[in-house]
Write a protein that holds these residues in place. Structure first.
Motif, PDB file in Angstrom:
ATOM      1  N   LEU A 100       0.825  -1.201   0.000  1.00 41.69           N
ATOM      2  CA  LEU A 100       0.000   0.000   0.000  1.00 41.69           C
ATOM      3  C   LEU A 100       0.862   1.254   0.000  1.00 41.69           C
ATOM      4  CD1 LEU A 100      -2.757   1.324   0.078  1.00 41.69           C
ATOM      5  CD2 LEU A 100      -2.748   1.093   2.575  1.00 41.69           C
ATOM      6  N   ALA A 101       1.935   1.237   0.792  1.00 43.72           N
ATOM      7  CA  ALA A 101       2.828   2.398   0.838  1.00 43.72           C
ATOM      8  C   ALA A 101       3.477   2.628  -0.525  1.00 43.72           C
ATOM      9  CB  ALA A 101       3.903   2.192   1.907  1.00 43.72           C
ATOM     10  N   SER A 104       0.954   3.900  -3.137  1.00 44.44           N
ATOM     11  CA  SER A 104       0.565   5.278  -2.808  1.00 44.44           C
ATOM     12  C   SER A 104       1.650   6.262  -3.224  1.00 44.44           C
ATOM     13  CB  SER A 104       0.279   5.406  -1.313  1.00 44.44           C
ATOM     14  OG  SER A 104      -0.795   4.573  -0.927  1.00 44.44           O
ATOM     15  N   ALA A 107       1.591   6.550  -6.980  1.00 49.53           N
ATOM     16  CA  ALA A 107       0.446   7.340  -7.417  1.00 49.53           C
ATOM     17  C   ALA A 107       0.688   8.828  -7.199  1.00 49.53           C
ATOM     18  CB  ALA A 107      -0.814   6.891  -6.688  1.00 49.53           C
ATOM     19  N   ALA A 108       1.311   9.166  -6.079  1.00 46.00           N
ATOM     20  CA  ALA A 108       1.616  10.574  -5.790  1.00 46.00           C
ATOM     21  C   ALA A 108       2.594  11.133  -6.819  1.00 46.00           C
ATOM     22  CB  ALA A 108       2.190  10.706  -4.381  1.00 46.00           C
ATOM     23  N   PRO A 240       0.630   1.608  -9.862  1.00 45.98           N
ATOM     24  CA  PRO A 240      -0.738   1.999 -10.207  1.00 45.98           C
ATOM     25  C   PRO A 240      -1.010   1.851 -11.700  1.00 45.98           C
ATOM     26  CG  PRO A 240       0.310   3.658  -8.821  1.00 45.98           C
ATOM     27  CD  PRO A 240       1.383   2.728  -9.280  1.00 45.98           C
ATOM     28  N   VAL A 244      -5.320   6.064 -12.688  1.00 44.08           N
ATOM     29  CA  VAL A 244      -5.057   7.103 -11.680  1.00 44.08           C
ATOM     30  C   VAL A 244      -4.971   8.477 -12.337  1.00 44.08           C
ATOM     31  CG1 VAL A 244      -3.371   7.963 -10.018  1.00 44.08           C
ATOM     32  CG2 VAL A 244      -3.934   5.530 -10.068  1.00 44.08           C
TER      33      VAL A 244
END
Length: 312
Positions: A100-101, A104, A107-108, A240, A244
């Motif tokens: 998940l980290a 994320s 995606a950022a 991702p 996104v």
């Protein structure tokens, strides 16, 4: 960067004028933009005339800007094997506690790179097309269909006529029959080029309908035949999916179109909400009764009902 284009630049660089050198430096440093920009856009960024851009393209040995675009996009737009992509992602996902980290963070980074990938003038051109359209047809296949549907739904909610389709073959003909000079066609085609895209573009050109392309890898395939291309950042080496950045881009387009006529956008939402109320005869949401709330308490707030403490 395509080695052929790199080699051509090296071969003729010493023969170029100062303006020509600025043009090839732009090509070398911005292959994504070079694969979709018009001569005017390249000229503006390189601070030269349109004629200098065209002359430099010829000096590089290309028959025209279209051929140079394809060369610039060759390395940006390789054919991607989805099976291999999944296999590569799985090798990065063996530690589920960090998954998940990692996704994320990826995606950022994609979100941060989106404004660089979609120049302001290109975004503005797409906004103008959508804002001026009497109705918009948004086409998307496979995983691109939810993006197409989101754009069409959002346009309807801000008072615009729009529809999304993922139909293929004979059934697609009925959708294309909507196109005319007052309409707009949006193709959401991140990775795959299918026959329906070509037929849709041909029909839009025949009717004088402007075309917006949202893509990750296919800019060079369509750039010569569409009005504006919105290129989203590459997702080849991140976890991702392309959804996104596509959905972020859709949200931005909807806000931009709404801002061109705020009263129309607000009236559209008022109409939607009025009809919702009439259809359900009250609140859309299921009432949060004490029995339901007890089963699904909000974190740190007891049952989550007004006036009740965590201690009950």
């Amino acid at each position: 960067m395509d080695p052929t284009l790199t080699k051509r630049i090296a071969q003729v660089r010493e023969q170029l004028s100062a303006g020509g050198i600025r043009v090839v430096d732009f090509f070398a440093g911005h292959p994504a933009e070079a694969s979709v920009f018009s001569a005017q856009e390249i000229a503006r960024h390189a601070e030269v005339s349109d004629a200098t851009v065209i002359r430099t393209v010829k000096q590089l040995g290309f028959t025209g800007l279209g051929e140079l675009r394809r060369a610039a996009a060759a390395m940006l737009n390789p054919v991607r094997d989805p099976e291999q992509t999944l296999a590569d992602h799985l090798t990065q996902s063996d530690d589920s506690s960090q998954l998940l980290a990692k996704i994320s963070l990826d995606a950022a980074e994609l979100a941060r790179s989106l404004p660089r990938s979609v120049p302001a003038e290109t975004f503005d051109a797409a906004t103008r097309i959508l804002a001026a359209a009497s109705h918009t047809l948004v086409v998307g296949y496979g995983s691109a269909y939810p993006v197409a549907d989101s754009l069409a739904l959002g346009l309807r909610r801000v008072g615009r006529r729009a529809g999304a389709t993922g139909l293929t073959g004979y059934n697609f003909a009925d959708e294309l029959s909507q196109l005319d000079a007052g309409a707009a066609l949006v193709l959401v085609a991140p990775l795959r080029h299918v026959r329906e895209h070509d037929v849709a573009i041909s029909e839009a050109i025949r009717t004088g309908c402007p075309i917006v392309l949202i893509t990750e890898m296919l800019a060079s395939h369509f750039a010569d035949r569409v009005d504006t291309v919105l290129v989203t950042p590459s997702t080849e080496n991140v976890l991702p999916s392309s959804l996104v950045t596509q959905l972020l881009l859709v949200d931005a387009l909807l806000l931009a179109v709404s801002a061109t006529d705020p009263d129309r956008a607000l009236d559209g939402w008022k109409t939607t909400n009025r009809l919702r109320t009439e259809l359900v005869e009250g609140s859309l949401d299921v009432p949060l009764t004490p029995s339901i709330a007890a089963k699904f308490p909000l974190p740190g707030s007891g049952t989550g009902l007004p006036g009740e403490s965590a201690e009950g």
